[in-house]
Motif scaffolding. Sequence first.
Motif, PDB file in Angstrom:
ATOM      1  N   ASN A 282      -0.522  -4.549  -6.005  1.00 30.09           N
ATOM      2  CA  ASN A 282       0.556  -5.472  -6.302  1.00 30.09           C
ATOM      3  C   ASN A 282       0.123  -6.435  -7.406  1.00 30.09           C
ATOM      4  OD1 ASN A 282       2.538  -7.670  -5.984  1.00 30.09           O
ATOM      5  ND2 ASN A 282       3.058  -6.659  -4.049  1.00 30.09           N
ATOM      6  N   ILE A 283       0.992  -6.643  -8.367  1.00 32.59           N
ATOM      7  CA  ILE A 283       0.644  -7.494  -9.503  1.00 32.59           C
ATOM      8  C   ILE A 283       0.423  -8.940  -9.093  1.00 32.59           C
ATOM      9  CG2 ILE A 283       2.963  -8.215 -10.198  1.00 32.59           C
ATOM     10  CD1 ILE A 283       0.261  -6.921 -12.611  1.00 32.59           C
ATOM     11  N   ASP A 284       0.845  -9.330  -7.897  1.00 34.67           N
ATOM     12  CA  ASP A 284       0.638 -10.727  -7.485  1.00 34.67           C
ATOM     13  C   ASP A 284      -0.848 -11.074  -7.370  1.00 34.67           C
ATOM     14  OD1 ASP A 284       0.038  -9.465  -5.066  1.00 34.67           O
ATOM     15  OD2 ASP A 284       1.488 -10.604  -3.886  1.00 34.67           O
ATOM     16  N   ILE A 285      -1.709 -10.057  -7.257  1.00 33.42           N
ATOM     17  CA  ILE A 285      -3.156 -10.311  -7.268  1.00 33.42           C
ATOM     18  C   ILE A 285      -3.575 -10.826  -8.646  1.00 33.42           C
ATOM     19  CG2 ILE A 285      -5.437  -9.306  -6.894  1.00 33.42           C
ATOM     20  CD1 ILE A 285      -3.624  -9.370  -4.377  1.00 33.42           C
ATOM     21  N   ILE A 286      -3.047 -10.229  -9.696  1.00 34.20           N
ATOM     22  CA  ILE A 286      -3.339 -10.678 -11.059  1.00 34.20           C
ATOM     23  C   ILE A 286      -2.713 -12.043 -11.318  1.00 34.20           C
ATOM     24  CG2 ILE A 286      -2.960 -10.161 -13.499  1.00 34.20           C
ATOM     25  CD1 ILE A 286      -5.062  -8.380 -12.059  1.00 34.20           C
ATOM     26  N   SER A 287      -1.509 -12.259 -10.805  1.00 33.72           N
ATOM     27  CA  SER A 287      -0.859 -13.563 -10.978  1.00 33.72           C
ATOM     28  C   SER A 287      -1.663 -14.671 -10.320  1.00 33.72           C
ATOM     29  CB  SER A 287       0.559 -13.519 -10.389  1.00 33.72           C
ATOM     30  OG  SER A 287       1.352 -12.550 -11.044  1.00 33.72           O
ATOM     31  N   LEU A 302     -11.200  -6.907 -10.561  1.00 31.66           N
ATOM     32  CA  LEU A 302     -11.177  -5.940 -11.662  1.00 31.66           C
ATOM     33  C   LEU A 302     -10.926  -4.533 -11.143  1.00 31.66           C
ATOM     34  CD1 LEU A 302     -14.119  -7.336 -13.818  1.00 31.66           C
ATOM     35  CD2 LEU A 302     -11.666  -7.633 -14.168  1.00 31.66           C
ATOM     36  N   ALA A 303     -11.437  -4.216  -9.958  1.00 33.02           N
ATOM     37  CA  ALA A 303     -11.136  -2.916  -9.345  1.00 33.02           C
ATOM     38  C   ALA A 303      -9.640  -2.802  -9.073  1.00 33.02           C
ATOM     39  CB  ALA A 303     -11.930  -2.759  -8.050  1.00 33.02           C
ATOM     40  N   THR A 304      -9.037  -3.887  -8.589  1.00 35.34           N
ATOM     41  CA  THR A 304      -7.601  -3.908  -8.336  1.00 35.34           C
ATOM     42  C   THR A 304      -6.830  -3.753  -9.638  1.00 35.34           C
ATOM     43  OG1 THR A 304      -8.045  -5.426  -6.499  1.00 35.34           O
ATOM     44  CG2 THR A 304      -5.758  -5.215  -7.214  1.00 35.34           C
ATOM     45  N   ALA A 305      -7.280  -4.443 -10.686  1.00 37.78           N
ATOM     46  CA  ALA A 305      -6.616  -4.370 -11.987  1.00 37.78           C
ATOM     47  C   ALA A 305      -6.639  -2.950 -12.547  1.00 37.78           C
ATOM     48  CB  ALA A 305      -7.289  -5.332 -12.968  1.00 37.78           C
ATOM     49  N   ALA A 306      -7.739  -2.230 -12.338  1.00 35.72           N
ATOM     50  CA  ALA A 306      -7.826  -0.846 -12.819  1.00 35.72           C
ATOM     51  C   ALA A 306      -6.785   0.034 -12.141  1.00 35.72           C
ATOM     52  CB  ALA A 306      -9.229  -0.301 -12.572  1.00 35.72           C
ATOM     53  N   ILE A 307      -6.595  -0.173 -10.837  1.00 38.89           N
ATOM     54  CA  ILE A 307      -5.594   0.603 -10.103  1.00 38.89           C
ATOM     55  C   ILE A 307      -4.191   0.248 -10.570  1.00 38.89           C
ATOM     56  CG2 ILE A 307      -4.611   1.022  -7.812  1.00 38.89           C
ATOM     57  CD1 ILE A 307      -7.444   0.555  -6.679  1.00 38.89           C
ATOM     58  N   LEU A 308      -3.942  -1.032 -10.820  1.00 35.55           N
ATOM     59  CA  LEU A 308      -2.633  -1.464 -11.314  1.00 35.55           C
ATOM     60  C   LEU A 308      -2.298  -0.782 -12.635  1.00 35.55           C
ATOM     61  CD1 LEU A 308      -2.886  -5.240 -10.428  1.00 35.55           C
ATOM     62  CD2 LEU A 308      -0.941  -3.789  -9.828  1.00 35.55           C
ATOM     63  N   ARG A 309      -3.249  -0.757 -13.530  1.00 35.52           N
ATOM     64  CA  ARG A 309      -2.987  -0.142 -14.831  1.00 35.52           C
ATOM     65  C   ARG A 309      -2.754   1.355 -14.672  1.00 35.52           C
ATOM     66  NH1 ARG A 309      -5.093  -1.841 -20.576  1.00 35.52           N
ATOM     67  NH2 ARG A 309      -4.296  -0.094 -21.796  1.00 35.52           N
ATOM     68  N   LYS A 330       3.259   4.344 -30.067  1.00 35.93           N
ATOM     69  CA  LYS A 330       3.475   3.332 -31.105  1.00 35.93           C
ATOM     70  C   LYS A 330       2.336   2.308 -31.125  1.00 35.93           C
ATOM     71  CE  LYS A 330       8.528   3.486 -30.472  1.00 35.93           C
ATOM     72  NZ  LYS A 330       8.594   4.328 -29.276  1.00 35.93           N
ATOM     73  N   GLY A 331       1.350   2.498 -30.252  1.00 33.32           N
ATOM     74  CA  GLY A 331       0.256   1.543 -30.173  1.00 33.32           C
ATOM     75  C   GLY A 331       0.626   0.296 -29.404  1.00 33.32           C
ATOM     76  N   LEU A 332       1.508   0.433 -28.415  1.00 34.42           N
ATOM     77  CA  LEU A 332       1.997  -0.700 -27.632  1.00 34.42           C
ATOM     78  C   LEU A 332       1.744  -0.497 -26.145  1.00 34.42           C
ATOM     79  CD1 LEU A 332       5.513  -1.246 -29.278  1.00 34.42           C
ATOM     80  CD2 LEU A 332       3.481  -2.674 -29.562  1.00 34.42           C
ATOM     81  N   GLY A 333       1.781  -1.629 -25.397  1.00 34.50           N
ATOM     82  CA  GLY A 333       1.781  -1.560 -23.949  1.00 34.50           C
ATOM     83  C   GLY A 333       0.385  -1.457 -23.336  1.00 34.50           C
ATOM     84  N   PRO A 334       0.375  -1.130 -22.030  1.00 32.87           N
ATOM     85  CA  PRO A 334       1.520  -0.761 -21.207  1.00 32.87           C
ATOM     86  C   PRO A 334       2.265  -1.972 -20.642  1.00 32.87           C
ATOM     87  CG  PRO A 334      -0.477  -0.632 -19.906  1.00 32.87           C
ATOM     88  CD  PRO A 334      -0.906  -0.976 -21.314  1.00 32.87           C
ATOM     89  N   LEU A 335       3.467  -1.688 -20.115  1.00 33.49           N
ATOM     90  CA  LEU A 335       4.245  -2.663 -19.373  1.00 33.49           C
ATOM     91  C   LEU A 335       3.922  -2.525 -17.890  1.00 33.49           C
ATOM     92  CD1 LEU A 335       7.703  -2.072 -21.107  1.00 33.49           C
ATOM     93  CD2 LEU A 335       6.167  -4.015 -21.517  1.00 33.49           C
ATOM     94  N   PHE A 336       3.945  -3.638 -17.159  1.00 35.42           N
ATOM     95  CA  PHE A 336       3.583  -3.651 -15.741  1.00 35.42           C
ATOM     96  C   PHE A 336       4.770  -4.080 -14.880  1.00 35.42           C
ATOM     97  CE2 PHE A 336      -0.331  -3.842 -17.972  1.00 35.42           C
ATOM     98  CZ  PHE A 336      -1.302  -3.270 -17.145  1.00 35.42           C
ATOM     99  N   GLY A 337       4.841  -3.509 -13.678  1.00 31.96           N
ATOM    100  CA  GLY A 337       5.861  -3.890 -12.710  1.00 31.96           C
ATOM    101  C   GLY A 337       5.275  -4.752 -11.613  1.00 31.96           C
ATOM    102  N   ARG A 338       5.990  -4.834 -10.485  1.00 34.16           N
ATOM    103  CA  ARG A 338       5.544  -5.671  -9.368  1.00 34.16           C
ATOM    104  C   ARG A 338       4.628  -4.901  -8.424  1.00 34.16           C
ATOM    105  NH1 ARG A 338      10.427  -8.800  -6.640  1.00 34.16           N
ATOM    106  NH2 ARG A 338      11.131  -6.684  -6.171  1.00 34.16           N
ATOM    107  N   TYR A 339       5.098  -3.762  -7.931  1.00 35.13           N
ATOM    108  CA  TYR A 339       4.312  -2.930  -7.022  1.00 35.13           C
ATOM    109  C   TYR A 339       4.944  -1.548  -7.007  1.00 35.13           C
ATOM    110  CZ  TYR A 339       8.100  -4.471  -3.893  1.00 35.13           C
ATOM    111  OH  TYR A 339       9.328  -4.767  -3.357  1.00 35.13           O
ATOM    112  N   PRO A 340       4.200  -0.513  -6.650  1.00 38.68           N
ATOM    113  CA  PRO A 340       4.690   0.860  -6.809  1.00 38.68           C
ATOM    114  C   PRO A 340       5.908   1.204  -5.975  1.00 38.68           C
ATOM    115  CG  PRO A 340       2.580   0.820  -5.669  1.00 38.68           C
ATOM    116  CD  PRO A 340       2.788  -0.544  -6.230  1.00 38.68           C
TER     117      PRO A 340
END
Length: 480
Positions: A282-287, A302-309, A330-340
């Motif tokens: 869940n992205i709330d860990i990064i928030s 950082l382990a959590t962040a790797a899974i998020l990406r 296009k050399g952009l992104g990625p975009l992230f959501g809230r949770y899978p």
Amino acid sequence: MTAAFWSQPTTVADVTSTGVAIGALAPVVTPTPAFAQTDLVALSRYFSLLMMRNITSDGYVINDPVSPGAFSVPGCVIAAPSYPANTPGVDQDYVFNWVRDGAITAIEIALADLPPVSGGGVPSLIDYVNFAARCQTNAKKSASVTLGHACFTISGEVRPWSEQNDGPAIQSIAILTLFDQLNGATQTIAKQLVETNLSYLLEVYQNKTTNLWEEYEGYSFFARAVQLRFFREISTNTIGIAVPAGVADAISWLESQLATHWNGQLYMSILDAEAQSGYDANIDIISSVCYGGIEPTDTKLLATAAILRHQWADPSSSNYYPINGADAAKGLGPLFGRYPGDHYDGDVAAPVVGGHPWALCTANFAEFQYRLANAIEANGAIPLDQFSEPFFAELGLGASSSAADASAALRASSDVMLRAIVYHSDHYELSEQFDGTVGYEKSVRNLTWSYASFLSAVRARSAAAPAAKSKPRNSRGPKS
């Protein structure tokens, strides 16, 4: 989705005898953002202006769209000027003041270094504090809510919603940050507001609460992280608030409890809650790095962040957003959501399996990486171990990489995330979400938090965010 220009076909009736379309008959032509050429710092100043449109004052008054004759009072930060009648395909009304959103916005106003007026103080911050105090007073008077009540009307009245105990904490963090930009009378109100929040939080910090996404009640990693940051900052405050003995115990307890969210692979968003399958990563860990007391160098983070990406940017993932593949080309992104397992797309009557990427989630991830780059540069070392190795490997970094290599790679990675937000914006206006397949903006329009998160990320990019008035000591991640 962007292109060079979008135009509506012109018919013969639209053209004068000279072959030129004129007036109301002219085709609709909208220039789109040049994402690669856009200066992110310069754009953040424009985003600040767009964000300020959602903050009321005594000269800027809005009408409650569902209550004719009900008007805003100064200092109300609405989540977005979006409600079903003016947003086709969206059944959500965001013309309310959420405590969390308002505080995040107030922090950005405070760090924008706006000039004070004659007599002292920044008007928008003075208004914010007075509105926050109004809401707190109304919550205290209510027999049905707590001081953790999360949402109020534009006139500061309690509206039916949930109790979210990260709110009083992040509101108090905001006030510690902006305190020097208030006049004397408002500083007195601000201190009383923080003291009331402090007393309340010392009573409830060990309790369950509704989580960041307002879906489950349990032990929230995000709420605990924000409370931890507040207790740390209040313990060294210099604005004259007495620090109760219980604050030190609260800090130790929260540090130990945050560690219990680690399940061997990632930090879990919420414990002891009947959360749906697919709530992690869940992205709330990064928030929690952006708004709470979690360090970006925490290798389990950082382990959590790797899974998020991976879950949203790797084509092999069942949660992959196709737009991230198009953006990568296009050399952009990625975009992230809230949770899978997300289903929300702005219309709860028509859920979309997997949800969509959000502007604020993407900006928060970019900010986390900027903060990590800054920390690596300051420490001269990469926090590399068995937990963080997958995260750094995705950036082409490993044991032989230098701190300079790592900080450069992290900043470059975050830059293209912010540029993806720019690319998919509607002529720089930011909604809540982007369609995960085609990239068009969707859900509520002009989300205040979207702008605030972008501003916060750019500040981290520049490493120019001044310290809060409380002068907090260096924060640590959860105790192992």
